[in-house]
Scaffold this motif. Structure first.
Motif, mmCIF file in Angstrom:
data_model
loop_
_atom_site.group_PDB
_atom_site.id
_atom_site.type_symbol
_atom_site.label_atom_id
_atom_site.label_comp_id
_atom_site.label_asym_id
_atom_site.label_seq_id
_atom_site.Cartn_x
_atom_site.Cartn_y
_atom_site.Cartn_z
ATOM 1 N N CYS A 10 23.311 115.842 -13.805
ATOM 2 C CA CYS A 10 24.216 114.708 -14.038
ATOM 3 C C CYS A 10 24.192 114.350 -15.513
ATOM 4 O O CYS A 10 23.376 114.859 -16.285
ATOM 5 C CB CYS A 10 23.830 113.511 -13.168
ATOM 6 N N HIS A 37 28.187 113.469 -9.755
ATOM 7 C CA HIS A 37 27.747 112.081 -9.878
ATOM 8 C C HIS A 37 27.450 111.482 -8.506
ATOM 9 O O HIS A 37 27.254 110.269 -8.395
ATOM 10 C CB HIS A 37 28.805 111.247 -10.607
ATOM 11 N N MET A 80 25.101 110.532 -6.338
ATOM 12 C CA MET A 80 23.659 110.349 -6.411
ATOM 13 C C MET A 80 23.003 110.277 -5.029
ATOM 14 O O MET A 80 21.825 110.595 -4.882
ATOM 15 C CB MET A 80 23.322 109.102 -7.235
ATOM 16 N N PHE A 135 19.109 115.246 -16.144
ATOM 17 C CA PHE A 135 20.073 114.429 -16.876
ATOM 18 C C PHE A 135 20.340 115.081 -18.217
ATOM 19 O O PHE A 135 19.414 115.393 -18.974
ATOM 20 C CB PHE A 135 19.529 113.017 -17.089
ATOM 21 N N PHE A 193 15.054 108.443 -10.035
ATOM 22 C CA PHE A 193 15.794 107.202 -9.786
ATOM 23 C C PHE A 193 14.924 105.960 -9.876
ATOM 24 O O PHE A 193 15.380 104.914 -10.318
ATOM 25 C CB PHE A 193 16.483 107.267 -8.419
ATOM 26 N N PRO A 208 12.966 106.250 -14.301
ATOM 27 C CA PRO A 208 13.492 107.076 -15.400
ATOM 28 C C PRO A 208 12.734 106.778 -16.693
ATOM 29 O O PRO A 208 12.397 105.621 -16.962
ATOM 30 C CB PRO A 208 14.956 106.658 -15.483
ATOM 31 N N THR A 268 18.808 107.927 -20.060
ATOM 32 C CA THR A 268 18.851 108.076 -18.605
ATOM 33 C C THR A 268 18.969 106.709 -17.940
ATOM 34 O O THR A 268 19.768 106.525 -17.008
ATOM 35 C CB THR A 268 17.582 108.788 -18.084
ATOM 36 N N LYS A 269 18.187 105.769 -18.395
ATOM 37 C CA LYS A 269 18.214 104.416 -17.817
ATOM 38 C C LYS A 269 19.606 103.802 -17.947
ATOM 39 O O LYS A 269 20.121 103.198 -16.991
ATOM 40 C CB LYS A 269 17.184 103.519 -18.514
ATOM 41 N N LEU A 303 22.070 105.594 -15.487
ATOM 42 C CA LEU A 303 21.853 105.178 -14.092
ATOM 43 C C LEU A 303 22.314 103.738 -13.853
ATOM 44 O O LEU A 303 22.855 103.428 -12.785
ATOM 45 C CB LEU A 303 20.379 105.350 -13.708
ATOM 46 N N SER A 304 22.127 102.894 -14.844
ATOM 47 C CA SER A 304 22.564 101.498 -14.671
ATOM 48 C C SER A 304 24.075 101.396 -14.549
ATOM 49 O O SER A 304 24.618 100.475 -13.935
ATOM 50 C CB SER A 304 22.082 100.639 -15.853
ATOM 51 N N LEU A 309 24.846 103.474 -10.698
ATOM 52 C CA LEU A 309 24.218 103.008 -9.463
ATOM 53 C C LEU A 309 24.554 101.540 -9.264
ATOM 54 O O LEU A 309 24.409 100.727 -10.152
ATOM 55 C CB LEU A 309 22.695 103.179 -9.530
#
Length: 255
Positions: free
Chosen positions: A47, A208, A210, A222, A238, A241, A246-247, A250-251, A254
């Motif tokens: 991703c 994407h 997840m 990632f 998940f 991270p 990456t954080k 994901l924010s 997700l």
């Protein structure tokens, strides 16, 4: 059963090895010194944001895109400009794209039998039997005599997966296979991919989705600006991270 991504991948275990791979589009450095080893039967989800190099990475594995530096070795065969090596690797690797790439003027059955008949030199009756087997596997056997335009997007993508399976690949590459689908059709394609994963197919999936990554992946990777920034088990990736990029990613995806 998921493999342990923290166990080093030996050369004998790896079905795919990328060693210090670089790829440019003109001045744009799209893959930067990428190294990756994939075990047999391992499922990897890749991703990252648009333009990060995800699709280019998997397209280099079967020479749809040509890398300029480094080594790519697939099932013991090094990717080079040797057409025989490219053909051997492509015979081992199935690819499913964002767009379905089915021939609109051929029935689904004819789309699926083209490869086995022309590449594998399989008799027509045997190729049709094989095609029907895989259409049954992806749950659209009743669509065999229809044309692609008569099928929904989800059905067309499942037909595209079946077409790849007809070539009996050892590895399946998926390049955002659900991103062109309406939301209600995504699950039917992901369900087929889950079945493949549970049967032990080696898979690299750019997506994407997840939820699929949590359920199926042995490792989640990632990518950002042409590099593999972080990789881990889905649980760790998940929940904890490590990298700030990456954080942030994901924010944003997700909810």
């Amino acid at each position: 059963m998921k493999s342990n991504p923290n166990t080093p991948v030996s050369q004998n275990d790896a079905i795919i090895r990328m060693i210090n791979v670089d790829k440019w589009y003109g001045e744009f450095h799209v893959l930067k010194n990428v190294s990756l080893s994939v075990r047999r039967k391992e499922k990897i989800v890749i991703c990252g944001p648009s333009g990060s190099g995800k699709s280019t990475l998997i397209r280099c594995i079967n020479h749809i895109e040509r890398h300029q530096r480094g080594q790519i070795i697939v099932d013991g065969i090094e990717m080079s400009n040797d057409l025989k090596n490219i053909e051997k690797i492509r015979a081992e690797v199935g690819m499913v794209f964002q767009q379905f790439n089915l021939f609109p003027h051929l029935t689904i059955l004819d789309n699926l039998t083209l490869g086995p008949r022309w590449v594998r030199k399989m008799p027509k009756a045997a190729a049709e039997e094989l095609a029907l087997h895989y259409l049954q596997k992806v749950r659209i056997a009743e669509q065999a005599r229809k044309f692609p335009g008569q099928l929904s997007g989800g059905q067309q993508q499942r037909a595209a997966i079946a077409r790849s399976l007809c070539m009996k690949p050892n590895i399946m590459l998926f390049d955002e296979p659900t991103s062109a689908l309406d939301p209600e059709m995504v699950k039917e394609v992901l369900d087929v991919m889950v079945d493949l994963a549970e049967e032990g197919m080696t898979m690299l999936v750019v997506t994407h989705e997840m939820g699929f990554a949590r359920r199926v992946a042995d490792r989640v990777m990632f990518m950002d600006v042409g590099e593999i920034v972080e990789e881990n088990t889905p649980e760790e990736f998940f929940a904890r991270p490590q990298n700030e990029r990456t954080k942030l990613f994901l924010s944003q995806i997700l909810h």
